[in-house]
Design a protein around this motif. Structure first.
Motif, short mmCIF file in Angstrom:
data_model
loop_
_atom_site.label_atom_id
_atom_site.label_comp_id
_atom_site.label_asym_id
_atom_site.label_seq_id
_atom_site.Cartn_x
_atom_site.Cartn_y
_atom_site.Cartn_z
N ILE A 133 0.63 -1.24 0.26
CA ILE A 133 0.27 -0.02 0.11
C ILE A 133 0.73 1.20 0.14
O ILE A 133 1.67 1.75 0.68
N SER A 134 0.63 1.92 -1.03
CA SER A 134 1.81 3.18 -1.24
C SER A 134 0.59 4.33 -0.46
O SER A 134 0.89 5.86 -1.23
N HIS A 135 0.90 4.64 0.83
CA HIS A 135 0.78 5.31 1.90
C HIS A 135 1.09 4.83 3.04
O HIS A 135 1.71 3.95 3.54
N CYS A 141 -3.39 2.43 6.40
CA CYS A 141 -4.25 1.15 5.97
C CYS A 141 -5.94 2.44 5.58
O CYS A 141 -6.55 3.17 6.07
N GLU A 142 -6.21 2.70 3.90
CA GLU A 142 -6.83 3.80 3.21
C GLU A 142 -8.16 2.42 2.66
O GLU A 142 -7.09 1.79 1.94
N ALA A 158 -6.98 2.99 -0.76
CA ALA A 158 -6.07 2.10 -1.45
C ALA A 158 -6.08 0.89 -1.54
O ALA A 158 -5.78 0.29 -2.80
N LYS A 209 -8.61 -0.19 -4.66
CA LYS A 209 -7.43 -0.20 -6.45
C LYS A 209 -6.60 -1.42 -6.40
O LYS A 209 -5.34 -2.03 -7.56
N HIS A 266 -9.01 11.87 -3.46
CA HIS A 266 -8.72 10.22 -4.04
C HIS A 266 -8.97 10.08 -5.08
O HIS A 266 -8.98 8.30 -5.60
N PRO A 310 1.96 11.56 -6.12
CA PRO A 310 1.27 10.54 -4.81
C PRO A 310 1.85 11.48 -3.48
O PRO A 310 0.88 10.94 -2.80
N GLN A 362 -0.23 14.12 -2.27
CA GLN A 362 -2.23 13.64 -1.60
C GLN A 362 -1.38 13.04 -0.81
O GLN A 362 -2.61 12.56 -0.16
N ILE A 363 -0.86 12.12 -0.48
CA ILE A 363 -0.40 11.27 0.91
C ILE A 363 -0.50 12.01 2.33
O ILE A 363 -0.82 12.06 3.21
#
Length: 313
Positions: A176-178, A181-182, A185, A188, A264, A271, A274-275
């Motif tokens: 997860i690119s964050h 945990c979203e 995300a 996707k 989002h 990215p 956005q994060i």
């Protein structure tokens, strides 16, 4: 980072990358994150202590504010400790159940915070448009019931999310690119049709936040109409000043929330930007709410100074 221990479409862990592309400066990014978290803990903890110990603040507006402060403490603690572990110790792994619990807490508590904003707007509406019946309408028992309904609404509307996510196959990756945990995300990452789930999420977002925002705006339209019918300029100014703190808190909450939600779903920004914005939406309001009410409410400010051992000027 390559996914580790990922061999099935239903991984036991997920990997949180933090802020992709900014790994070299994670330690520096952690400084404002940690500072904001500490300020949020201290500010909201102090606000709760002030409201508890100051009898004059045992009114509906401040009781709802104490519920909001408690929610702020929970949502900050749900995300920041793990984010700091990523930045400081490169601990990127999170258990699947922990990830799903984080999603539930983030979104359900955000829903509750929106509900508390609406309850505070309703309190201001009654106080200004029907002041003689304010204490009769919003008794402590009614305030407690409203708070319970808000908690139950958040739990019921957002409860299905983790169970729906757990059924999805993640056959591409578990990375997860964050920083946390979203919901979107994880959606996707799934290699399945998520149209129904995305539609359900949109409906919940409207019921949990959009409808609250519309009702808050409507309440303030009615409040302004009532205020401008008051005979004297002094009375109008006093009525508006009682709403100013709530309006500031509402703007601090809804502006980053709406912007983050839209970015989002429909945004095409870098990215890492956005994060960072997504983290601001979780960190900034909990830090600012105690400051706004501390600065603009003399009773809170004076009691806070006494608790801190500082004699008010």
């Amino acid at each position: 980072m390559a996914a580790s221990n990922w061999t099935t479409p239903h991984p036991s862990t997920f990997i949180l990358l933090g802020i992709p592309g900014q790994e070299a400066v994670h330690i520096w990014i952690s400084i404002p994150f940690c500072s904001v978290y500490i300020l949020s803990l201290l500010g909201n903890g102090l606000l709760l202590a002030v409201i508890k110990t100051e009898p004059s603040l045992h009114e509906p507006m401040y009781l709802f504010l104490s519920m909001l402060a408690l929610a702020d403490l929970i949502i900050s603690t749900t995300t920041l400790p793990k984010t700091l572990c990523i930045f400081w110790f490169r601990d990127h792994t999170i258990p699947t159940n922990g990830c799903l619990a984080q999603i539930f807490l983030i979104h359900s508590i955000t829903c509750m915070e929106s509900g508390y904003m609406l309850a505070m707007a309703f309190d201001r509406y009654v106080a200004i448009c029907n002041p003689l019946r304010h204490s009769a309408i919003l008794t402590n028992q009614v305030v407690a019931k409203i708070g319970l309904v808000i908690v139950m609404r958040g739990a019921v509307l957002l409860g299905p999310h983790p169970f729906l996510l757990k059924q999805l196959p993640y056959c591409r990756t578990n990375v997860i690119s964050h920083t946390y945990c979203e919901f979107m995300a994880l959606v996707k990452l799934a290699c399945a049709d998520t149209t129904v789930m995305s539609a359900y999420s949109l409906v919940v977002a409207f019921l949990a936040g959009g409808l609250d925002f519309i009702l808050i705006v409507l309440s303030y339209i009615l409040i302004l109409q009532a205020v401008f019918r008051l005979p004297s300029k002094e009375a109008r100014h006093k009525s508006l000043s009682t709403c100013s703190s709530h309006v500031c808190v509402m703007l601090v909450f809804y502006t980053p929330t709406i912007f983050t939600y839209l970015s989002h779903r429909f945004g095409h920004m870098a990215p890492h930007i956005q994060i960072l914005i997504a983290n601001i939406y979780l960190l900034f309001p909990p830090m600012m709410n105690p400051i706004i009410y501390g600065v603009r409410t003399p009773a809170i400010r004076q009691r806070a100074l006494l608790i801190l051992g500082i004699k008010p000027a």
